[in-house]
Design a protein around this motif. Structure first.
Motif, PDB file in Angstrom:
ATOM      1  N   SER A 281      -3.284   1.834 -29.544  1.00 29.50           N
ATOM      2  CA  SER A 281      -2.497   0.694 -29.068  1.00 29.50           C
ATOM      3  C   SER A 281      -3.025  -0.618 -29.644  1.00 29.50           C
TER       4      SER A 281
ATOM      5  N   GLY B  79       9.434  -2.054 -20.692  1.00 29.39           N
ATOM      6  CA  GLY B  79       8.022  -2.145 -20.322  1.00 29.39           C
ATOM      7  C   GLY B  79       7.803  -2.945 -19.064  1.00 29.39           C
TER       8      GLY B  79
ATOM      9  N   SER C 287       6.416   0.337 -15.163  1.00 30.00           N
ATOM     10  CA  SER C 287       4.995   0.060 -15.371  1.00 30.00           C
ATOM     11  C   SER C 287       4.162   1.086 -14.604  1.00 30.00           C
TER      12      SER C 287
ATOM     13  N   TYR D  54      -4.377  -7.994 -26.550  1.00 32.38           N
ATOM     14  CA  TYR D  54      -2.955  -7.931 -26.909  1.00 32.38           C
ATOM     15  C   TYR D  54      -2.374  -9.346 -26.997  1.00 32.38           C
TER      16      TYR D  54
ATOM     17  N   SER E 177       2.854  -7.253 -27.361  1.00 32.66           N
ATOM     18  CA  SER E 177       3.298  -6.523 -26.167  1.00 32.66           C
ATOM     19  C   SER E 177       4.483  -5.620 -26.488  1.00 32.66           C
TER      20      SER E 177
ATOM     21  N   ALA F 187       4.483  -1.609 -26.320  1.00 29.18           N
ATOM     22  CA  ALA F 187       5.456  -1.019 -25.386  1.00 29.18           C
ATOM     23  C   ALA F 187       6.158   0.191 -26.001  1.00 29.18           C
TER      24      ALA F 187
ATOM     25  N   LYS G 230       3.766   3.012 -25.564  1.00 28.75           N
ATOM     26  CA  LYS G 230       3.703   3.324 -24.136  1.00 28.75           C
ATOM     27  C   LYS G 230       4.912   4.134 -23.691  1.00 28.75           C
TER      28      LYS G 230
ATOM     29  N   VAL H 209       0.684  -3.208 -20.600  1.00 23.94           N
ATOM     30  CA  VAL H 209       1.852  -3.860 -21.203  1.00 23.94           C
ATOM     31  C   VAL H 209       2.445  -4.876 -20.237  1.00 23.94           C
TER      32      VAL H 209
ATOM     33  N   SER I 198       2.444  -9.074 -20.529  1.00 28.13           N
ATOM     34  CA  SER I 198       3.696  -9.842 -20.473  1.00 28.13           C
ATOM     35  C   SER I 198       3.660 -10.870 -19.346  1.00 28.13           C
TER      36      SER I 198
END
Length: 482
Positions: free
Chosen positions: A12, A49, A53, A168, A177, A181, A184, A331, A335
């Motif tokens: 990531s 994302g 979560s 990030y 992000s 995502a 993820k 993530v 954000s």
């Protein structure tokens, strides 16, 4: 398990670094909203994302395991309704952002109502409501990281997770992000399909060995559904569903995502597809009921997904699952950091240069992560209370938004009075446990908010103003259709 976990987290970070390629020199709007460059695919993964979560992978099956019927009605309903709300409202917000050069909600309200006071009220209330969101993610991450079984203090592991979210943010802002995502979501889909599929495959075998687990499970399911079907519980679930679906459009990071889209069509295409993610939740329900019917005993309900994975999967696969849940929290955390930092550096503090906004945004991000970790360690019950009031607080900006759309005579002072009345009413009902027939306190506050705003506007109307829709129609350079 640990090597698999570390490999996913490292991947990531590499993806975040890759996202910066070609965007090494970012201005403030590029940092916070990617300067409106995301097509439908990147916008879709970024917005998903936000919705799905760590609370989805842990909290939803945990809620099903512990509460049953009304919880499921509320969760499915509000996510399903949020998509058409954003389908209709999202393109309007995008166009308003272009019209006013906005990067945050307070930017928009300051420009439309020509009011610095309203900008400060919007920014201050949004910051206060976002404070517990980070802590909630760290609460989920604490569960995941504890499952790694490392001989390290939990606060150290949380600090490392916070450090990843910070990286990030500072590497490429919202762009990082969005790219993380994607990883993820691919892993989240795979993990849920795998754990639920293995649980379903083992259902009859393990149920039989447990001695009639299926019959006992059916009785337990019926009992939980009956227990959760009282009138007030259903009223609360339905009113909360409506409030949160509408309030979802007023979340600060939702506006940042909308401003990141390349055009209104990207927003609408993403909302058409996003409800398909709801197909994952029946699978999460299967995991919850598998654990409940087959004698698995998680330490607390939120552990149920992890406990089932540990019982059914090889250790290294469990490591991948834990890394996936961790990414889902990181993530959203990144954000939220990118939503709260411009509220401070653009709206609370005015006059900062582009470079200053970026520099101080990193400081705000670090402080927010630190405070969120501290909140996880010292005041869990208080944070849960604050988190419960997030949606009925964030929805109080809805009357102001619709006034901007349709009511040219509403002043900023009327908006502020309405919001004050709405907040006070909702908080009083919630904190004093006032009986309002099961209605969500935020919905009652929203009604009073609207009534006070309209009354104040009638008594002291604004002069020489135009609605947002009128201004958008008068701006021919903005796209009016997809």
């Amino acid at each position: 398990m640990i090597p698999a976990f570390v490999t996913i987290i490292a991947a990531s970070l590499l993806l975040a670094l890759f996202s910066k390629r070609g965007h090494a020199h970012q201005g403030a709007k590029e940092f916070f909203t990617a300067s409106g460059q995301f097509g439908a695919v990147l916008f879709f993964f970024l917005s998903v994302g936000e919705t799905y979560s760590v609370t989805s992978m842990l909290g939803f099956p945990g809620g099903v395991y512990a509460k049953g019927g009304d919880f499921i009605t509320w969760f499915f309903g509000y996510i399903l309704l949020a998509a058409p709300v954003l389908y209709c409202v999202g393109p309007v917000i995008w166009r308003a952002g272009v019209l006013y050069g906005a990067a945050t909600i307070p930017d928009f309200f300051r420009s439309h109502f020509d009011s610095r006071a309203l900008e400060l009220v919007m920014a201050g209330s949004a910051i206060l409501l976002l404070v517990p969101v980070g802590t909630t993610q760290f609460m989920g991450l604490k569960i995941v990281l504890a499952s790694l079984g490392l001989p390290v203090a939990p606060v150290v592991l949380l600090a490392l997770a916070g450090g990843m979210a910070f990286l990030y943010v500072i590497i490429a802002g919202l762009r990082a992000s969005a790219f993380v995502a994607i990883l993820k979501d691919v892993l989240m889909l795979s993990a849920i399909l795998l754990v639920s599929g293995v649980a379903i495959a083992h259902w009859h075998i393990d149920g039989g060995q447990a001695g009639g687990g299926q019959v006992g499970g059916a009785a337990a399911l019926a009992a939980s559904a009956q227990a959760g079907s009282d009138h007030k519980g259903l009223v609360f679930a339905l009113s909360t569903m409506v409030l949160q679906a509408a309030g979802f459009a007023m979340i600060p990071q939702t506006w940042a995502f909308l401003f990141s889209a390349r055009d209104p069509g990207a927003i609408r295409r993403a909302q058409v597809v996003s409800p398909l993610y709801l197909l994952l939740f029946p699978l999460l329900m299967c995991v919850a009921y598998f654990a409940r019917f087959h004698g698995l005993q998680p330490p607390q309900p939120d552990f149920v997904f992890i406990t089932t994975a540990q019982a059914l999967l090889p250790e290294w696969v469990v490591g991948v699952v834990l890394a996936t849940i961790t990414l889902s929290g990181l993530v959203l955390l990144s954000s939220v950091c990118l939503a709260i930092s411009p509220l401070v550096t653009r709206n609370i503090v005015s006059g900062l240069t582009e470079a200053g906004q970026r520099r101080w945004a990193k400081v705000v991000t670090a402080l927010y992560i630190l405070l969120s970790i501290i909140g996880t360690e010292v005041s869990g019950k208080f944070i849960v209370t604050l988190n419960n009031i997030f949606y009925f607080g964030i929805a109080q900006s809805l009357p102001a938004f619709f006034a901007a759309l349709f009511l040219p005579r509403v002043r900023a002072s009327a908006v502020i009075l309405g919001m004050a009345a709405g907040y006070a009413t909702a908080f009083w009902i919630y904190l004093a446990a006032v009986d309002v027939g099961g209605l969500n306190a935020g919905l009652v506050g929203l009604v009073l908010n609207t009534a006070v705003m309209l009354t104040a506007a009638a008594l002291h109307p604004r002069r020489q103003a135009a609605t947002l829709l009128t201004r958008l129609r008068a701006a021919p350079s903005l796209p009016s259709h997809d």
